[in-house]
Design a protein around this motif. Sequence first.
Motif, short mmCIF file in Angstrom:
data_model
loop_
_atom_site.label_atom_id
_atom_site.label_comp_id
_atom_site.label_asym_id
_atom_site.label_seq_id
_atom_site.Cartn_x
_atom_site.Cartn_y
_atom_site.Cartn_z
N ILE A 252 -3.10 1.20 -9.83
CA ILE A 252 -2.23 1.26 -8.65
C ILE A 252 -3.02 1.67 -7.42
O ILE A 252 -2.88 1.08 -6.33
N ALA A 253 -3.90 2.70 -7.56
CA ALA A 253 -4.71 3.18 -6.43
C ALA A 253 -5.66 2.09 -5.93
O ALA A 253 -5.84 1.90 -4.72
N ALA A 254 -6.28 1.36 -6.88
CA ALA A 254 -7.21 0.29 -6.50
C ALA A 254 -6.47 -0.82 -5.76
O ALA A 254 -6.96 -1.34 -4.74
N GLY A 255 -5.27 -1.19 -6.24
CA GLY A 255 -4.48 -2.22 -5.57
C GLY A 255 -4.08 -1.81 -4.16
O GLY A 255 -4.17 -2.60 -3.21
N GLY A 256 -3.64 -0.54 -4.03
CA GLY A 256 -3.25 -0.03 -2.71
C GLY A 256 -4.43 0.00 -1.75
O GLY A 256 -4.30 -0.35 -0.57
N THR A 257 -5.60 0.40 -2.26
CA THR A 257 -6.80 0.45 -1.42
C THR A 257 -7.21 -0.94 -0.96
O THR A 257 -7.56 -1.15 0.20
N LEU A 258 -7.15 -1.91 -1.88
CA LEU A 258 -7.50 -3.29 -1.53
C LEU A 258 -6.56 -3.83 -0.45
O LEU A 258 -7.01 -4.46 0.52
N CYS A 259 -5.27 -3.55 -0.61
CA CYS A 259 -4.29 -4.00 0.40
C CYS A 259 -4.58 -3.35 1.76
O CYS A 259 -4.49 -4.01 2.80
N THR B 264 4.63 10.43 -8.48
CA THR B 264 5.60 10.38 -9.60
C THR B 264 4.87 10.18 -10.92
O THR B 264 5.19 10.84 -11.93
N LEU B 265 3.88 9.30 -10.94
CA LEU B 265 3.08 9.09 -12.15
C LEU B 265 2.32 10.36 -12.51
O LEU B 265 2.19 10.71 -13.69
N MET B 266 1.81 11.06 -11.47
CA MET B 266 1.09 12.31 -11.73
C MET B 266 2.02 13.35 -12.35
O MET B 266 1.64 14.10 -13.25
N ALA B 267 3.26 13.42 -11.84
CA ALA B 267 4.24 14.37 -12.40
C ALA B 267 4.50 14.07 -13.86
O ALA B 267 4.55 15.01 -14.72
N ASP B 268 4.66 12.79 -14.21
CA ASP B 268 4.86 12.41 -15.61
C ASP B 268 3.63 12.75 -16.44
O ASP B 268 3.74 13.19 -17.60
N LEU B 269 2.44 12.52 -15.86
CA LEU B 269 1.19 12.81 -16.56
C LEU B 269 1.11 14.29 -16.92
O LEU B 269 0.71 14.65 -18.05
N GLN C 70 0.83 -1.21 0.00
CA GLN C 70 0.00 0.00 0.00
C GLN C 70 0.86 1.26 0.00
O GLN C 70 0.61 2.20 -0.76
N VAL C 71 1.90 1.28 0.85
CA VAL C 71 2.78 2.46 0.93
C VAL C 71 3.50 2.68 -0.39
O VAL C 71 3.61 3.82 -0.87
N MET C 72 3.99 1.60 -1.00
CA MET C 72 4.69 1.72 -2.28
C MET C 72 3.77 2.30 -3.35
O MET C 72 4.18 3.14 -4.17
N SER C 73 2.52 1.86 -3.35
CA SER C 73 1.57 2.38 -4.34
C SER C 73 1.27 3.85 -4.08
O SER C 73 1.20 4.65 -5.02
N MET D 290 -0.08 1.77 11.83
CA MET D 290 0.72 2.99 11.74
C MET D 290 2.21 2.76 11.95
O MET D 290 3.03 3.49 11.38
N MET D 291 2.57 1.78 12.78
CA MET D 291 4.00 1.56 13.02
C MET D 291 4.71 1.07 11.75
O MET D 291 5.93 1.17 11.64
N VAL D 292 3.94 0.54 10.82
CA VAL D 292 4.52 0.15 9.53
C VAL D 292 4.34 1.27 8.52
O VAL D 292 5.28 1.69 7.84
N THR D 293 3.11 1.78 8.44
CA THR D 293 2.77 2.77 7.42
C THR D 293 3.52 4.08 7.61
O THR D 293 4.10 4.61 6.65
N ALA D 294 3.51 4.62 8.83
CA ALA D 294 4.08 5.96 9.06
C ALA D 294 5.58 6.04 8.78
O ALA D 294 6.01 6.92 8.01
N PRO D 295 6.42 5.16 9.33
CA PRO D 295 7.86 5.26 9.03
C PRO D 295 8.17 5.05 7.55
O PRO D 295 8.99 5.76 6.98
#
Length: 575
Positions: A62-69, A34-39, A25-28, A133-138
């Motif tokens: 990518i957004a759908a995959g991150g949301t599902l995760c 970055t994709l938006m900047a290229d867009l 999820q964090v990677m997505s 959060m201990m995974v997501t935030a850092p």
Amino acid sequence: MVKLFRLLKPYTAYIFAIVALLFVQVMSDLYLPTLMADLVDIGIVNKDINYIIRIGSFMLLIAAGGTLCAIIAAFLSSKTAVGFGKIVREKLFSRVESFSLHEFDSFGTATLITRTTNDVTQIQNVSVMILTMMVTAPLTSIGGIVMALRQDTSLAWVLVVVIPILFSIIGVTLYKGLPLFKLMQEKLDKLNLVLRENLTGIRVIRAFNRIDKEKVRFDDANADLMNNAIKINLIMAALMPVMMLVMNLTSVALVWFGAIRIDSGDMQIGSLLAFIQYATQILFSLLMLVMLFIMIPRAEVSAVRINEVLETGLDIKDPETPVKADHAKGVVEFKDVSFRYPGADQPALSKITFTAKPGELVAIIGGTGSGKTTLINLITRFYDAENGCVLIDGTDVREMSQKALRAKIGFVPQKTVLFSGTVAENIRYGKQDATLEEIKHAADVAQATEFISELEKGFEYTIAQGGTNLSGGQKQRLSIARALVRKPEIYIFDDSFSALDFKTDAKLRAALRPEIAEATVFLIAQSVSTVRDADKIIVLDEGLIAGMGTHTELLNTCEVYRELVASQLSEEELR
């Protein structure tokens, strides 16, 4: 709190799955800017519709995959935290059940209830936060900084200025809030104590017209808790606006200085938008850490309180290799037994020596505070003797398992305790596999059948919590039936006939004789008329045996007994 987290071992697979899902999820989330900047920089600037559609579709994927995760991780986190709470509550309940009366007294009922409910809930709630959060935030914070620097290194100084400011805000918040969080649980204990005393003592409160006083007492405890909560909430309420102000000022600074770089041709619009998004992600991840750091202190206090219960040394423990009594008869021996309550100046019992054999009715009599109930508590091993030993069938009770010891005893306590459930279930509490015939027979002997038959549904009549829908005499008879259905080797009646009228008392005693003829019976009473027919009467005075023998023998040999008799019986009754 780390000690408690060892109990998460059954959920190890879930935790690994949560970490993996949150990493994806964090990677997505980090890849989308970055994709938006290229867009923007390639697709929109060059008016390349195909590129816009291709990159836009990829962003949606990518957004759908991150949301599902994120959804799956949230589900697994909740399941893990709730399961963790269940394990902690089970451990607490099991530990409290193994406490001696001394450990119960040292903690108190109110705080044990709070620790098993509210404190576990605090741990459970913070577990969900930690797992996410201990995974997501850092990861978001570190990844956001790396990705932001890839877009433009010159604007990084804005983050260098802002991040220390945020950490300072976090530090001040924790410094102010931590002592208040510690007080919160103590004040909640106090409120629970007052509430419990009011609910259990409502009859006394009303009888003495103390309702207004108890309202004031409750209001004081309630206001104390409220004032502490207000102080905490004021700190938390001030935190969010300050954090949002810092985040908004950061966005303004990035737009301002980014526009200057775009104007000079050193930066593209898409890169600025991506940098702002990464900065926002970084600041939000720090905000998540703040929320976590806010919850952890209170949870840490709760964890300490839970560990205090779990790590309390038990005064009364089963031996590693319990000894079985050689002959299951019910012979009870006290050999030079002394006992002192923790912190007491004087011993409750001193040098008690006697033997009670099967078929004997041993009565224990004495003034208030003479040690009658204490003596019985040593037989049931609610306490252990300080000196000397208590033997059952030649075996020291400390060398027997508590389960085996108490299986030999049918105990009718001074204060009748019934449980919510049916009449039959309450009697069956004495013997789990008791048949309906055994239950009815025990009720017959206890003189309870008559009033049970008048109840709606009879033996299936539902008893309210504490037996509040029964009279004192009815509760006492059910308590006696509960002991009788067990058919033990030793009976203990601790002032168990006090709520019965004379007629019922006489009928019950007559029905009891054949039932308990082969057992060892202890009868504690205040009344001489109750004990005068006993085979052996033990007279206690200030923890010492003042006399021992039959009624007639004690009248001739024991001054304390003569005084008790003189205070209760007339000359005619003595003849």
